[in-house]
Motif scaffolding. Sequence first.
Motif, PDB file in Angstrom:
ATOM      1  N   LEU A 193       0.826  -1.207   0.000  1.00 56.09           N
ATOM      2  CA  LEU A 193       0.000   0.000   0.000  1.00 56.09           C
ATOM      3  C   LEU A 193       0.860   1.256   0.000  1.00 56.09           C
ATOM      4  O   LEU A 193       0.602   2.212  -0.737  1.00 56.09           O
ATOM      5  N   HIS A 194       1.915   1.275   0.820  1.00 53.62           N
ATOM      6  CA  HIS A 194       2.799   2.434   0.863  1.00 53.62           C
ATOM      7  C   HIS A 194       3.566   2.581  -0.445  1.00 53.62           C
ATOM      8  O   HIS A 194       3.750   3.698  -0.956  1.00 53.62           O
ATOM      9  N   ALA A 195       4.014   1.443  -1.002  1.00 53.31           N
ATOM     10  CA  ALA A 195       4.776   1.496  -2.254  1.00 53.31           C
ATOM     11  C   ALA A 195       3.918   2.014  -3.399  1.00 53.31           C
ATOM     12  O   ALA A 195       4.366   2.850  -4.204  1.00 53.31           O
ATOM     13  N   LEU A 196       2.686   1.553  -3.483  1.00 54.45           N
ATOM     14  CA  LEU A 196       1.798   2.007  -4.560  1.00 54.45           C
ATOM     15  C   LEU A 196       1.421   3.471  -4.380  1.00 54.45           C
ATOM     16  O   LEU A 196       1.291   4.217  -5.364  1.00 54.45           O
ATOM     17  N   ALA A 197       1.238   3.889  -3.118  1.00 58.29           N
ATOM     18  CA  ALA A 197       0.924   5.293  -2.862  1.00 58.29           C
ATOM     19  C   ALA A 197       2.056   6.200  -3.341  1.00 58.29           C
ATOM     20  O   ALA A 197       1.817   7.287  -3.882  1.00 58.29           O
ATOM     21  N   GLY A 198       3.290   5.731  -3.175  1.00 57.26           N
ATOM     22  CA  GLY A 198       4.430   6.502  -3.634  1.00 57.26           C
ATOM     23  C   GLY A 198       4.501   6.613  -5.143  1.00 57.26           C
ATOM     24  O   GLY A 198       5.147   7.533  -5.677  1.00 57.26           O
ATOM     25  N   ARG A 199       3.850   5.689  -5.840  1.00 54.39           N
ATOM     26  CA  ARG A 199       3.834   5.713  -7.312  1.00 54.39           C
ATOM     27  C   ARG A 199       2.510   6.260  -7.853  1.00 54.39           C
ATOM     28  O   ARG A 199       2.239   6.186  -9.038  1.00 54.39           O
ATOM     29  N   ASP A 200       1.674   6.803  -6.956  1.00 52.18           N
ATOM     30  CA  ASP A 200       0.365   7.375  -7.326  1.00 52.18           C
ATOM     31  C   ASP A 200      -0.538   6.351  -8.002  1.00 52.18           C
ATOM     32  O   ASP A 200      -1.314   6.688  -8.905  1.00 52.18           O
ATOM     33  N   VAL A 201      -0.423   5.090  -7.576  1.00 54.19           N
ATOM     34  CA  VAL A 201      -1.325   4.044  -8.068  1.00 54.19           C
ATOM     35  C   VAL A 201      -2.396   3.808  -7.003  1.00 54.19           C
ATOM     36  O   VAL A 201      -2.068   3.373  -5.892  1.00 54.19           O
ATOM     37  N   PRO A 202      -3.659   4.091  -7.282  1.00 53.83           N
ATOM     38  CA  PRO A 202      -4.692   3.953  -6.253  1.00 53.83           C
ATOM     39  C   PRO A 202      -5.018   2.490  -5.957  1.00 53.83           C
ATOM     40  O   PRO A 202      -5.059   1.654  -6.858  1.00 53.83           O
ATOM     41  N   VAL A 203      -5.240   2.199  -4.686  1.00 61.78           N
ATOM     42  CA  VAL A 203      -5.716   0.881  -4.264  1.00 61.78           C
ATOM     43  C   VAL A 203      -7.158   1.064  -3.814  1.00 61.78           C
ATOM     44  O   VAL A 203      -7.429   1.735  -2.814  1.00 61.78           O
ATOM     45  N   CYS A 204      -8.081   0.481  -4.572  1.00 64.93           N
ATOM     46  CA  CYS A 204      -9.488   0.712  -4.284  1.00 64.93           C
ATOM     47  C   CYS A 204     -10.027  -0.226  -3.217  1.00 64.93           C
ATOM     48  O   CYS A 204     -10.951   0.128  -2.488  1.00 64.93           O
ATOM     49  N   ALA A 205      -9.485  -1.448  -3.115  1.00 64.78           N
ATOM     50  CA  ALA A 205     -10.039  -2.411  -2.165  1.00 64.78           C
ATOM     51  C   ALA A 205      -8.975  -3.406  -1.728  1.00 64.78           C
ATOM     52  O   ALA A 205      -8.085  -3.772  -2.504  1.00 64.78           O
ATOM     53  N   VAL A 206      -9.085  -3.831  -0.482  1.00 65.08           N
ATOM     54  CA  VAL A 206      -8.257  -4.916   0.052  1.00 65.08           C
ATOM     55  C   VAL A 206      -9.197  -6.016   0.518  1.00 65.08           C
ATOM     56  O   VAL A 206     -10.116  -5.771   1.308  1.00 65.08           O
ATOM     57  N   VAL A 207      -8.981  -7.218   0.006  1.00 65.78           N
ATOM     58  CA  VAL A 207      -9.772  -8.384   0.406  1.00 65.78           C
ATOM     59  C   VAL A 207      -8.883  -9.272   1.252  1.00 65.78           C
ATOM     60  O   VAL A 207      -7.805  -9.682   0.810  1.00 65.78           O
ATOM     61  N   THR A 208      -9.324  -9.583   2.479  1.00 69.37           N
ATOM     62  CA  THR A 208      -8.459 -10.298   3.404  1.00 69.37           C
ATOM     63  C   THR A 208      -9.258 -11.257   4.275  1.00 69.37           C
ATOM     64  O   THR A 208     -10.457 -11.066   4.485  1.00 69.37           O
TER      65      THR A 208
END
Length: 541
Positions: free
Chosen positions: A49-64
């Motif tokens: 999540l932190h890595a994608l945020a740094g690349r401006d890639v949105p994470v819409c959902a986490v399934v766990t």
Amino acid sequence: MAETALPVILLADPDPLRRHETAELVQGWYRTSFRVLQVGGLTEAERVLHALAGRDVPVCAVVTDEHPGAYPERHPATRWLLLTEGATGPSGPSVTVVDRTPAAAPDGGTGLPERLRAALDDSLCTWNAARRGDLPTAEVRGHRFSPAAYAVRDFLGRSDVLFRWVPQEELPDAPVTVRLGDGTELVDPSISELADRLGLIRPAEHEHYDVAVIGGGPGGLSTAVYAAAEGMSVVVIEDDAPGGQAGSTSRIENYLGFPVGLTGGDLAQRALQQARRVRVEWQPTRVATRLIPAQSGDHTVEFVKAGTAETASVSAAAVVVATGVEWNRLASPGTERLLNSGVYYGASLSDAPSTVGEDVYMVGAGNSAGQAALYFARYARSVTLVVRGTDLGASMSNYLVQRIERTPGLNVLLGTEVAECLGGTTLTGLRLRERTGGERTVPARCLYVLIGGRPSTDWLGGALDLDDRGYVLTGTGGVGRDALPMETSLPGVFAVGDVRAGSVKRVGAAVGEGAAVAHYLIEYRRRHSGRFREAGAFGGF
């Protein structure tokens, strides 16, 4: 949009096999709008999540499968779905609990995918609305029994567009409003306008094609894929959404290669993506109105944009008619007056959640009716299948009959028919008549009619030879002894799938015919090479 820029759905599960199976399922649902990534647990998910945020890639959902604890507070823009057994409801403003207990499904364990899909649809719509992005999502408002509202919901559902339905029960005369992901609001849009605004239609690249396929069901899409793979330029003219009648089927369980089955919509979307991969041009909501042969040997197909008076045409060296069949009409009084206001032909999967707590009636005895009854039984208080015959197994596969018999709340009325549909502006009841002559009236708000099909050939206007039931004649029954197999009475025009006389009315058979007719198109191209573009200029895997 580049693949790396697609919003991400993150799957966090320490079980690699289960994680992979879930990833394949979710990616199949949302492959055109989202990218699925897999991680081994929430600790790894936090790093991603932190890595994608740094690349401006949105994470819409986490399934766990692990309770997210404080993670949603640290990532408030992401929706969280917790898979757990014995789930009872949501656990927070951004956490949705999804019951993963297989026993909750009445038909033998397919309930988790359905529940996960419903929860993800809602979560992704909420996420996209908050983000106000440009993904093809929408919010639809209108009265539940408005014919226009039903048409919009049915089209969006079968076009694999995520949407939220907000019924306006207190406003029976309210217009249908569709709010798109970018905030644009459409009032009483035509289906064609809706498709245009959602980006479901791409501008046509050519005025002339090697092959024009009329109909985007299994037969038509199969034809398009195989013909384009042979280097032909192909356009598909479809009057509605991909999949045709098969696209609204809740589950196809006898299709080779899918041991647990798949929905008709999923099959249609997979086929459409495959067609686009080989550069097939897809033109939905275009209703074919006429087939005109040209002196040059080419053919012109005229069509009108659905819901409008706007006309257009394409020309092609060869045409493949794959318009399939449409539902037979119910002759009972009141049916046409209440059409799409409680009486529906087919059974739109997107309509099923609206029947919670209601008693639903269906007419039909084929596999489509059986599958629809099983699907709606997951939502409605009861589902009653009205069958004119005295033996359900005479026209329905045995495995469906057995499931129906053991599904709570699913009833079968044999030797019964709908004598009349009651109600003023919406359906309020049904008058049922038994073979013995007895009649009774039952309250009902929804009647779904699935009673076989008739060929969709009226638009041809006599351009092709038909049999006495209206199906297209092909081969030696069409042109004559020199005709190619599946070629009609008009040279260069072929027919595949359910619309063809003598065809086997099965999805697998239609797909097979699409593959076969591509071979005959190659032979037709060899005989008339001057009418076709250079082979290999288009398509190819």
